[in-house]
Write an enzyme that holds these catalytic residues in place. Sequence first.
Site, mmCIF file in Angstrom:
data_model
loop_
_atom_site.group_PDB
_atom_site.id
_atom_site.type_symbol
_atom_site.label_atom_id
_atom_site.label_comp_id
_atom_site.label_asym_id
_atom_site.label_seq_id
_atom_site.Cartn_x
_atom_site.Cartn_y
_atom_site.Cartn_z
ATOM 1 N N ASP B 134 -31.009 12.333 -42.192
ATOM 2 C CA ASP B 134 -31.340 11.336 -42.548
ATOM 3 C C ASP B 134 -32.697 11.663 -43.767
ATOM 4 O O ASP B 134 -33.463 12.225 -43.439
ATOM 5 C CB ASP B 134 -32.022 10.554 -41.503
ATOM 6 C CG ASP B 134 -32.214 8.991 -41.920
ATOM 7 O OD1 ASP B 134 -31.420 8.429 -42.805
ATOM 8 O OD2 ASP B 134 -33.031 8.213 -41.305
ATOM 9 N N HIS B 141 -39.843 1.662 -49.863
ATOM 10 C CA HIS B 141 -40.041 1.896 -48.296
ATOM 11 C C HIS B 141 -41.188 2.803 -48.121
ATOM 12 O O HIS B 141 -41.938 2.301 -47.138
ATOM 13 C CB HIS B 141 -38.486 2.384 -47.891
ATOM 14 C CG HIS B 141 -38.822 2.712 -46.464
ATOM 15 N ND1 HIS B 141 -38.999 1.999 -45.417
ATOM 16 C CD2 HIS B 141 -38.782 4.009 -45.797
ATOM 17 C CE1 HIS B 141 -38.904 2.531 -44.291
ATOM 18 N NE2 HIS B 141 -38.704 3.923 -44.491
ATOM 19 N N GLU B 208 -32.935 0.097 -39.800
ATOM 20 C CA GLU B 208 -33.114 0.455 -41.013
ATOM 21 C C GLU B 208 -31.776 0.696 -41.885
ATOM 22 O O GLU B 208 -31.088 1.186 -41.346
ATOM 23 C CB GLU B 208 -34.006 1.957 -41.020
ATOM 24 C CG GLU B 208 -35.152 2.038 -40.516
ATOM 25 C CD GLU B 208 -35.784 3.532 -40.860
ATOM 26 O OE1 GLU B 208 -35.108 4.479 -40.905
ATOM 27 O OE2 GLU B 208 -37.059 3.491 -40.525
ATOM 28 N N GLU B 210 -29.393 1.445 -44.355
ATOM 29 C CA GLU B 210 -29.026 2.769 -45.296
ATOM 30 C C GLU B 210 -27.576 2.655 -45.717
ATOM 31 O O GLU B 210 -26.847 2.018 -45.175
ATOM 32 C CB GLU B 210 -29.457 4.019 -44.495
ATOM 33 C CG GLU B 210 -30.914 4.043 -43.898
ATOM 34 C CD GLU B 210 -31.259 5.290 -43.351
ATOM 35 O OE1 GLU B 210 -30.562 6.260 -43.745
ATOM 36 O OE2 GLU B 210 -32.442 5.136 -42.681
ATOM 37 N N ASP B 242 -29.798 2.842 -39.122
ATOM 38 C CA ASP B 242 -30.739 4.046 -38.452
ATOM 39 C C ASP B 242 -31.734 3.064 -37.471
ATOM 40 O O ASP B 242 -32.917 3.076 -37.773
ATOM 41 C CB ASP B 242 -31.498 4.637 -39.578
ATOM 42 C CG ASP B 242 -32.394 5.830 -38.644
ATOM 43 O OD1 ASP B 242 -31.992 6.229 -37.704
ATOM 44 O OD2 ASP B 242 -33.172 6.003 -39.224
ATOM 45 N N ARG B 246 -39.977 1.599 -32.920
ATOM 46 C CA ARG B 246 -41.318 2.144 -33.758
ATOM 47 C C ARG B 246 -42.367 2.596 -32.786
ATOM 48 O O ARG B 246 -43.166 3.328 -33.052
ATOM 49 C CB ARG B 246 -41.850 0.844 -34.282
ATOM 50 C CG ARG B 246 -40.796 0.346 -35.597
ATOM 51 C CD ARG B 246 -40.566 1.259 -36.524
ATOM 52 N NE ARG B 246 -39.487 0.918 -37.608
ATOM 53 C CZ ARG B 246 -38.804 1.708 -38.407
ATOM 54 N NH1 ARG B 246 -39.175 3.123 -38.529
ATOM 55 N NH2 ARG B 246 -38.175 1.047 -39.092
ATOM 56 N N GLN B 249 -41.550 6.149 -31.620
ATOM 57 C CA GLN B 249 -41.691 7.013 -32.806
ATOM 58 C C GLN B 249 -43.076 7.298 -32.967
ATOM 59 O O GLN B 249 -43.360 8.431 -33.400
ATOM 60 C CB GLN B 249 -41.145 6.438 -34.017
ATOM 61 C CG GLN B 249 -40.987 6.956 -35.109
ATOM 62 C CD GLN B 249 -40.317 6.408 -36.443
ATOM 63 O OE1 GLN B 249 -39.723 5.014 -36.084
ATOM 64 N NE2 GLN B 249 -40.325 6.826 -37.699
ATOM 65 N N LYS B 262 -35.411 7.706 -32.915
ATOM 66 C CA LYS B 262 -34.350 7.382 -33.531
ATOM 67 C C LYS B 262 -32.957 7.898 -32.907
ATOM 68 O O LYS B 262 -31.814 7.452 -33.419
ATOM 69 C CB LYS B 262 -34.305 8.419 -34.975
ATOM 70 C CG LYS B 262 -35.654 8.192 -35.581
ATOM 71 C CD LYS B 262 -35.268 6.989 -36.664
ATOM 72 C CE LYS B 262 -36.361 6.969 -37.770
ATOM 73 N NZ LYS B 262 -36.177 5.934 -38.785
ATOM 74 N N THR B 266 -26.917 5.744 -33.972
ATOM 75 C CA THR B 266 -26.869 5.374 -35.301
ATOM 76 C C THR B 266 -25.817 4.623 -35.516
ATOM 77 O O THR B 266 -24.712 5.281 -35.274
ATOM 78 C CB THR B 266 -27.190 6.857 -36.098
ATOM 79 O OG1 THR B 266 -28.379 7.278 -35.781
ATOM 80 C CG2 THR B 266 -27.141 6.347 -37.506
ATOM 81 N N GLU B 372 -41.045 -3.365 -42.295
ATOM 82 C CA GLU B 372 -41.806 -3.905 -43.476
ATOM 83 C C GLU B 372 -41.706 -5.478 -43.613
ATOM 84 O O GLU B 372 -42.417 -6.089 -44.229
ATOM 85 C CB GLU B 372 -40.825 -3.244 -44.764
ATOM 86 C CG GLU B 372 -40.890 -1.616 -44.634
ATOM 87 C CD GLU B 372 -40.130 -1.153 -45.453
ATOM 88 O OE1 GLU B 372 -40.040 -0.868 -46.853
ATOM 89 O OE2 GLU B 372 -39.039 -0.612 -45.041
#
Lengths: 438, 438
Positions: B134, B141, B208, B210, B242, B246, B249, B262, B266, B372
């Site tokens: 990844d 970002h 996420e 992607e 993904d 948080r 992490q 993570k 996925t 975000e």
Amino acid sequence: MPPLDVPEGDPFGPHNLPYGVFSLGSDAGSDSGSGTDSGSGTGSGPADRRIGVRLGDHVLDAGAAATALGSPYAALLTRPTLNPLLAAGRTAWSDVRRALTAWVTVHRDTVAPFLYPLSSVTLHLPFEVADYVDFYSSEHHARNVGQIFRPDAEDSLTPNWKHLPIGYHGRSGTVVVSGTDVVRPSGQRKAPTDPAPVFGPSVRLDIEAEVGFVIGVPSPQGTSVPLTDFRDHVFGLCLLNDWSARDIQAWEYVPLGPFLGKSFATSVSAWITPLDALDEARVAPPERTHPLLPYLDDSADAMDEPGGYDLRISISVNGHTVSEPPFSSMYWTAAQQLAQMTVNGASLRTGDLYGSGTVSGPSPDQRGSLLELTWNGREPFELPDGKRSFLEDGDLVTLTAWAPGPNGVRVGLGEVSGRIVSGPIASGQVGSGPIVSG
Amino acid sequence: MPPLDVPEGDPFGPHNLPYGVFSLGSDAGSDSGSGTDSGSGTGSGPADRRIGVRLGDHVLDAGAAATALGSPYAALLTRPTLNPLLAAGRTAWSDVRRALTAWVTVHRDTVAPFLYPLSSVTLHLPFEVADYVDFYSSEHHARNVGQIFRPDAEDSLTPNWKHLPIGYHGRSGTVVVSGTDVVRPSGQRKAPTDPAPVFGPSVRLDIEAEVGFVIGVPSPQGTSVPLTDFRDHVFGLCLLNDWSARDIQAWEYVPLGPFLGKSFATSVSAWITPLDALDEARVAPPERTHPLLPYLDDSADAMDEPGGYDLRISISVNGHTVSEPPFSSMYWTAAQQLAQMTVNGASLRTGDLYGSGTVSGPSPDQRGSLLELTWNGREPFELPDGKRSFLEDGDLVTLTAWAPGPNGVRVGLGEVSGRIVSGPIASGQVGSGPIVSG
């Protein structure tokens, strides 16, 4: 002496019986004169590969022996990889091991034709690696690294270190068997004093002496594997060298961790030692200095058996021993690493491999990396052909290990070796500036 | 309307022809009412799986069509995964695509019996994932994350960010196909104000958005893949979510990067769009603000064709669009990511998957993560059933995308969806303290 009569006290006697995969014919391109762990081989397709069990300096064609003896495990043992055996589960592992023990002791005449000298075979990567995870579980290693790279920090450990075994995923596609040459990686690096990054072959190529654990029995996504189920999932262990380019790693690793500084190659020993061969090596891990959350609590009252293993590792460069790291000093155990790796519901697959992290003991001659042994290059060690801070082209690094076995006999863990060769730089510019990790 | 007569302007017309793997019979356990991208399925073994090509709201059994037409590619297309086709290389990819185009236009009568409504099939993970990497290649970002987590830093980007595409390895064993439920992960977390870490289900579960790139042709260990060879190795792309916890992490990721935050899941779309379908979507990447080392230099005079792709992504939660990230705003291209991933000599394998990193555009309604979009939970958004800072159990997240195609027709990239379900906590304690990422 007939092949089945291994000398008394041989670390690869009938008490050990590690598994590998071999093909007939020695690998002419191998670096290993002994024929042991002699590289990935060339010209041998999977169809030629056989499951072998090491006995002294011979290898038994386990599938051929099983077939000759009419064993119900012949189907599991006549395969080009260990994966089907890994997937078969703990009861099958014990049964196959019991059968093998009988074959090399009681059924000697029947299996003798299926024994080959190690020097006459090529050893291959013994299983198909699914995911590869690397941990960071030696407190001595973590403190050394912290002191080298963060000398002003209040604590050489990060705040999370004593609460969970820190790990990350590595590249499973570049796991290679012992004996495979390692091409010196190129990449970007930037010393704090450089105005911009430069490109070129790593000038701080290092080793990390580790123990790798091999998953046999998978687990479903969305569930976790408790500490006590460790032996239901893990088949055995191997030696592992987590080659590391310190200059590439230093520039790339903030904020998402090691990537190209590690992904070029990881070497594993050709022999997988089943956990069942290591019962006498079990020891209690170091005293826990911080309370653990229940899923990681391996205190004596929470566990039936101690979670550590007493494995004595030796690191040599070009035949000269440079360090002897003791695996018993690891703070986090393999069972805790497995519980951590799955506590979020991540599934396990047959062939998953996880490394212990660099094994470093408390004393300077027990450090598991050149980064630590030379204190980031500031204290080189002497070899007959000159000083070493990091690895030179042509250097041959070999890890060996043994564990206490029954009746005082050692259990040999084989070896993982690799020689550094210079590689072509396919694209990009070669930098010439002075490089300092930081 | 006969299945082969897709409406004019349909994003899955004969100009697109993405590849997937399906079995007959819809998946009763699926969350997706449409039958599109409907989960990993149950009760269907690999033997039932077939390679499919999407045409409108139908799927063509490509192997059956190839067999009926006596195509030399029948052997590649009558397989349970795309891997053999991926490995076949660029010439074969073009030839097969040309043949498929003829089958659905010229040989309509012959292939019509092999078309199935999407609602009548179950879609599966279309290829066996080898390694999963990844990246972190959207400047918007990376700056948003930097401002959220390091508000006092002089620069919201780390010093290396403009010099190389930062990446890390993820867990390939937990890559799942669109439609698969995602079990909320448990793990350790610790707010700065907490005296000790606590354990429990993540309370900051995020997405996420992607784009994932799929490697077809492998490369040998010890060599690198230059920028210009991108299209010789990469077969196509998919959408990728993904999923990220948080809170887990934030506590674990220093110093070795994301791991359990993570690795629980996925999700990828069921359709792999070949690069050959995206020629009209190629665009120049954003202007480079820093000089690049030669192996990453994709300036116009170094490259025959621009390295970016104009893909318009849309993120919805429970059917409500919350963001529309533009892939054209990515600073690092997929070709640069591939060059970076291999510059150290790491090999490629068929089935390797690499994610672009979260796609976030310059404006607030183009952000590719809830982290975000809600500025770390401080600015929740409204859904009909209440506010969202992070994902609640039952939330269904869907990413869709399209690209400009020939003659103004869109190229549909399918979708990747997943619903959050609560999971059992197998072991450990549940914490109750307030959690703040940091």
